[in-house]
Design a protein around this motif. Structure first.
Motif, PDB file in Angstrom:
ATOM      1  N   ASP A   5      48.908  45.349  41.007  1.00  0.00           N
ATOM      2  CA  ASP A   5      47.635  44.650  40.987  1.00  0.00           C
ATOM      3  C   ASP A   5      47.791  43.169  41.329  1.00  0.00           C
ATOM      4  O   ASP A   5      46.822  42.433  41.344  1.00  0.00           O
ATOM      5  CB  ASP A   5      46.953  44.810  39.632  1.00  0.00           C
ATOM      6  N   PRO A  40      39.007  32.485  38.877  1.00  0.00           N
ATOM      7  CA  PRO A  40      38.617  33.841  38.494  1.00  0.00           C
ATOM      8  C   PRO A  40      37.564  34.395  39.461  1.00  0.00           C
ATOM      9  O   PRO A  40      36.744  33.633  39.960  1.00  0.00           O
ATOM     10  CB  PRO A  40      38.034  33.665  37.092  1.00  0.00           C
ATOM     11  N   PRO A  41      37.652  35.654  39.781  1.00  0.00           N
ATOM     12  CA  PRO A  41      38.463  36.675  39.142  1.00  0.00           C
ATOM     13  C   PRO A  41      39.867  36.830  39.732  1.00  0.00           C
ATOM     14  O   PRO A  41      40.595  37.735  39.354  1.00  0.00           O
ATOM     15  CB  PRO A  41      37.652  37.951  39.413  1.00  0.00           C
ATOM     16  N   HIS A  42      40.283  35.951  40.623  1.00  0.00           N
ATOM     17  CA  HIS A  42      41.569  36.104  41.311  1.00  0.00           C
ATOM     18  C   HIS A  42      42.715  35.550  40.475  1.00  0.00           C
ATOM     19  O   HIS A  42      43.436  34.651  40.882  1.00  0.00           O
ATOM     20  CB  HIS A  42      41.487  35.447  42.686  1.00  0.00           C
ATOM     21  N   GLU A  44      45.361  37.260  39.456  1.00  0.00           N
ATOM     22  CA  GLU A  44      46.630  37.959  39.686  1.00  0.00           C
ATOM     23  C   GLU A  44      47.511  37.259  40.719  1.00  0.00           C
ATOM     24  O   GLU A  44      48.609  37.708  41.012  1.00  0.00           O
ATOM     25  CB  GLU A  44      46.375  39.405  40.171  1.00  0.00           C
ATOM     26  N   CYS A  70      49.867  52.294  36.320  1.00  0.00           N
ATOM     27  CA  CYS A  70      48.677  51.486  36.544  1.00  0.00           C
ATOM     28  C   CYS A  70      47.480  52.056  35.799  1.00  0.00           C
ATOM     29  O   CYS A  70      47.391  53.261  35.595  1.00  0.00           O
ATOM     30  CB  CYS A  70      48.338  51.437  38.040  1.00  0.00           C
ATOM     31  N   PHE A  81      35.381  46.898  37.842  1.00  0.00           N
ATOM     32  CA  PHE A  81      35.378  45.481  37.456  1.00  0.00           C
ATOM     33  C   PHE A  81      34.456  45.238  36.269  1.00  0.00           C
ATOM     34  O   PHE A  81      33.661  44.305  36.249  1.00  0.00           O
ATOM     35  CB  PHE A  81      35.025  44.601  38.655  1.00  0.00           C
ATOM     36  N   ASN A 102      37.622  39.945  34.644  1.00  0.00           N
ATOM     37  CA  ASN A 102      38.900  39.287  34.337  1.00  0.00           C
ATOM     38  C   ASN A 102      40.024  39.731  35.267  1.00  0.00           C
ATOM     39  O   ASN A 102      41.191  39.532  34.972  1.00  0.00           O
ATOM     40  CB  ASN A 102      39.289  39.524  32.876  1.00  0.00           C
ATOM     41  N   HIS A 103      39.677  40.331  36.397  1.00  0.00           N
ATOM     42  CA  HIS A 103      40.664  40.762  37.388  1.00  0.00           C
ATOM     43  C   HIS A 103      39.963  40.943  38.736  1.00  0.00           C
ATOM     44  O   HIS A 103      38.741  41.073  38.786  1.00  0.00           O
ATOM     45  CB  HIS A 103      41.346  42.061  36.959  1.00  0.00           C
ATOM     46  N   SER A 104      40.755  40.940  39.820  1.00  0.00           N
ATOM     47  CA  SER A 104      40.174  41.098  41.155  1.00  0.00           C
ATOM     48  C   SER A 104      40.744  42.293  41.913  1.00  0.00           C
ATOM     49  O   SER A 104      40.391  42.513  43.067  1.00  0.00           O
ATOM     50  CB  SER A 104      40.380  39.824  41.977  1.00  0.00           C
ATOM     51  N   CYS A 106      41.936  46.572  41.421  1.00  0.00           N
ATOM     52  CA  CYS A 106      41.963  47.737  40.536  1.00  0.00           C
ATOM     53  C   CYS A 106      42.225  49.008  41.333  1.00  0.00           C
ATOM     54  O   CYS A 106      42.110  49.025  42.553  1.00  0.00           O
ATOM     55  CB  CYS A 106      40.651  47.871  39.746  1.00  0.00           C
ATOM     56  N   SER A 157      39.648  45.809  45.780  1.00  0.00           N
ATOM     57  CA  SER A 157      39.818  44.407  45.412  1.00  0.00           C
ATOM     58  C   SER A 157      38.550  43.635  45.736  1.00  0.00           C
ATOM     59  O   SER A 157      37.672  44.117  46.450  1.00  0.00           O
ATOM     60  CB  SER A 157      41.021  43.793  46.136  1.00  0.00           C
TER      61      SER A 157
END
Length: 180
Positions: A5, A40-42, A44, A70, A81, A102-104, A106, A157
């Motif tokens: 991820d 955010p959300p990037h 990672e 994963c 998301f 909280n993430h970009s 998945c 993404s």
């Protein structure tokens, strides 16, 4: 350890060039630094310093690796998301600044077939399960297929923040980068 991820940037924080040695299915030993500032959300993003190829996975080995290492979202596109996606009928899915996940990146086991189409010379896929009818760009490296069958694991993404010409606010648009 950088997971599947992570978003791998150059040592200076730029996107990897098209000539990058990193390919889907490869396992690398990497030296990296977290990006100093993330938007955010990037979250990672990591900046690669050096690396050496460890091994290659393909086919069912790669799929099994993803399954065992994963988190995979099962169900409708609307749940990706954290449910933050806007899926305007027949248009590109996106998130806005009102609800930032909280993430970009998945993985998603599709609950419907994803149908390929071309728009403005760009490859895209459409998701339709009433009442959701959304599309997203394909940004992967493998040749497109006409249909990605329901039940396939795909990597999704969110693109970087961008304001389309006809809009007055930024958004991160959904994109598909591969299937396993």
């Amino acid at each position: 350890m950088v997971g599947l991820d992570a978003y791998l940037l150059t040592s200076t924080g730029s996107n990897q060039p098209g000539t990058s040695p990193y390919q889907v299915g490869q396992i690398w030993n990497l030296n990296y630094l977290p990006k100093n500032t993330v938007t955010p959300p990037h979250v990672e993003d990591v900046m690669l310093q050096s690396g050496s190829l460890h091994s290659n996975l393909a086919g069912t080995d790669l799929q099994n690796f993803i399954l065992h290492n994963c988190n995979i979202h099962n169900g409708s596109i609307g749940g990706l998301f954290g449910g933050a996606l806007h899926t305007p009928d027949g248009h590109a899915a996106y998130i806005d600044s009102q609800n930032i996940p909280n993430h970009s990146v998945c993985f998603w086991r599709t609950d419907e077939d994803l149908d390929h189409f071309t728009s403005f010379d760009k490859d895209k896929y459409r998701y339709f399960r009433f009442p959701l009818n959304a599309c997203f760009s394909y940004v992967g490296t493998e040749p497109v297929v006409n249909v990605i069958p329901a039940g396939t694991i795909v990597r999704m993404s969110l693109a970087r923040w961008w304001t389309p010409p006809e809009a007055d606010s930024e958004a991160c648009y959904l994109q598909l980068s591969g299937w396993y």
